[in-house]
Design an enzyme around this catalytic site. Structure first.
Site: not given
Ligand code: NAP
Length: 486
Positions: A250, A284
């Site tokens: 998601e 999101c």
């Molecule tokens: P993110 O940077 O993609 O990080 C999400 C998770 O993935 C974090 O735990 C992050 O760890 C981890 N991660 C980063 N690089 C990775 C890799 N190479 N392999 C595996 N895991 C990795 O997103 P965010 O900044 O935390 O959250 C914001 C984003 O989430 C926005 O795009 C938002 O739209 C989306 N979101 C979507 C929903 C939905 O249900 N559609 C709900 C909420 C948020 P680190 O923090 O250590 O980098």
């Protein structure tokens, strides 16, 4: 001195093996250090997966009614600590305390929903062509599920994944976002408090870059459920597909509302402001494009601006604050850069666009609520997720063009329309490319008992929450029992 936290593996609190730490701070006051958390390594993840593998057979063999009871106890525990957890969400992620309380309430509701679901049917008895055959379907858990979660709903998102995962018989390794390790530790405390069997829930904090690959590629992992940015999600999909394991993503959104000329403009402006600016647009499902049809654009814009200018900027601990800090400096810089790019591409900044000053705001990472008008539908600010308090206003000649513009981006998470015309609303609901559709409602804000998820680049196509969750977290079996010779 900062409080030192540990990973939670096999029912015990353990140090990370690197000896290094991640420091979590309060976005409203960078001098407020919440704690130091293990900056874990792939080796720590391997230990967590090993603990989960050890626990998986017994947990899968436990009745789902008994598993549901653990969820009900967790719900009661969380309810009893609701204010502490809400304060912790506000402190670590900057969210307004009002919304943080809502998030805790939602987590309680999710635990209760899936706790009860442990008593619901999981299959069906189907008439066989052979009268001697008992033909039925049943479901099996997937095994060890890797949960990778973002910081913006640090409690609700892990809970909406782990509640169904656990009740349907899976065991878990959770890697929370580096910006929200404290809430993850509080989630571990919740499971510890209700005596969840050892190894059924495991927590490893650490950066995605360091441990993310192990969370997907380790052969002990049977499925991955991820919420976060589209960029990271696509990498996870490639890794999971390469191992032929199930994955659920998601991801981001660029959520539009269409304002038709017959709408109640006062209501449309109020709901658009709420959808775009609460939690500083860091949802999101936040509204980021207002596509306004026909000659009402001036009246709508002026009603909207009046409301935006009244939004209180301040820390989430003040219940009146709407524009709370964005999560960190990097995020603040990205938002400011996106607004600059919007200007360069011909957008006009009607309000905001900078960093607010005074009243102690310089201690946190704030961005002014920003509205851009005259934005081209193909401009960067109109197509890419900004994840900050920024709304773009885009004109459209008619409803058809409005839907075309709304569908023109790669994302398809949530979308809304403001109209009094039933046909316009239903036509929009049919044609809009979004997993969540609101008529005269906010693009953000969903209920836990119904499916949640997006279309196109917002999702891998599966759905979370409600009855939909069982489809991801279980495997269907079809069982033929021939009793003619028994
Ligand atoms: P993110 O940077 O993609 O990080 C999400 C998770 O993935 C974090 O735990 C992050 O760890 C981890 N991660 C980063 N690089 C990775 C890799 N190479 N392999 C595996 N895991 C990795 O997103 P965010 O900044 O935390 O959250 C914001 C984003 O989430 C926005 O795009 C938002 O739209 C989306 N979101 C979507 C929903 C939905 O249900 N559609 C709900 C909420 C948020 P680190 O923090 O250590 O980098």
């Amino acid at each position: 001195m900062a409080q030192l936290f540990q990973n939670f593996i096999g029912g015990a609190w353990v140090d990370g093996s690197s000896g290094k730490v991640l420091i979590s701070t309060n976005p409203a006051n960078r001098d407020d250090i919440i704690g130091e958390f293990p900056s874990s390594t792939p080796d720590d993840v391997r230990k967590a997966i090993a603990a989960a593998v050890t626990a998986k057979k017994a947990w899968a063999g436990t009745s789902s009614v008994a598993r549901g009871q653990f969820l009900m106890k967790a719900a009661a525990y969380l309810q009893s600590k609701a204010e502490d957890y809400a304060q912790a969400v506000t402190r670590e992620c900057g969210k307004s305390i009002v919304e943080a309380r809502g998030e805790v309430g939602r987590a309680v509701a999710l635990l209760q929903y899936y706790g009860v679901d442990g008593m619901n049917p999981v299959g069906a008895v189907v008439p066989s062509m052979n009268p001697n055959v008992l033909l039925y379907t049943n479901r099996s858990p997937l095994g060890v599920v890797s949960l990778i979660t973002p910081w913006n709903f640090p409690l609700a998102i892990p809970v909406w994944k782990m509640a169904p995962a656990l009740v349907y018989g899976n065991v878990i390794v959770l890697k929370p976002a580096s910006a929200a390790p404290h809430i993850a530790a509080l989630i571990a405390r919740m499971w510890e408090a209700v005596d969840l069997p050892k190894g059924v829930f495991n927590l490893v904090s650490g950066s995605g870059g360091a441990v993310g690959n192990e969370m997907v590629s380790n052969t002990g992992i049977n499925a991955v459920s991820f919420t976060g940015s589209s960029k990271v999600g696509h990498g996870i999909a490639l890794g999971a597909a390469g191992r032929n394991i199930r994955y659920q993503l998601e991801m981001g959104g660029k959520n539009p509302v269409i304002v038709l000329p017959d709408a109640d403009l006062e209501q449309a402006a109020e709901i658009t402001v709420s959808g775009a600016f609460k939690y500083s647009g860091q949802k999101c499902t936040a509204t980021s494009r207002a596509i306004v049809v026909g000659g009402v654009i001036e009246e709508f814009t002026s009603l909207l601006l009046e409301k935006v200018k009244k939004l209180k900027v301040g820390p989430g601990s003040d219940a009146a604050s709407v524009i709370v800090p964005v999560i960190d400096e990097g995020s603040r810089d990205n938002v400011i850069a996106a607004v600059k790019r919007g200007r360069e591409e011909g957008g006009v900044v009607l309000t905001g666009g900078g960093i607010p000053k005074g009243d102690g705001l310089d201690r946190g990472t704030y961005v002014q609520p920003t509205v851009l008008s005259k934005v081209r539908p193909d401009a960067f600010v109109a197509c890419e997720e900004i994840f900050g308090p920024v709304l773009t206003i885009i004109p459209a000649r008619n409803a058809d063009e409005g839907i075309e513009i709304a569908n023109s981006v790669v994302y398809g998470l949530s979308a809304g329309i403001f109209t009094r015309n039933l046909n316009s609303a239903l036509d929009f609901a049919n044609r809009i490319e979004a997993g969540i559709v609101k008529v005269n409602g906010e693009t953000a804000g969903v209920e836990p008992q119904v499916p949640f998820g997006g279309m196109k680049a917002s999702s891998s196509g599966s759905r979370e929450q409600g009855k939909a969750a069982i489809e991801f977290f279980t495997e269907m079996k079809t069982i033929y029992v021939d009793r003619s010779r028994t």
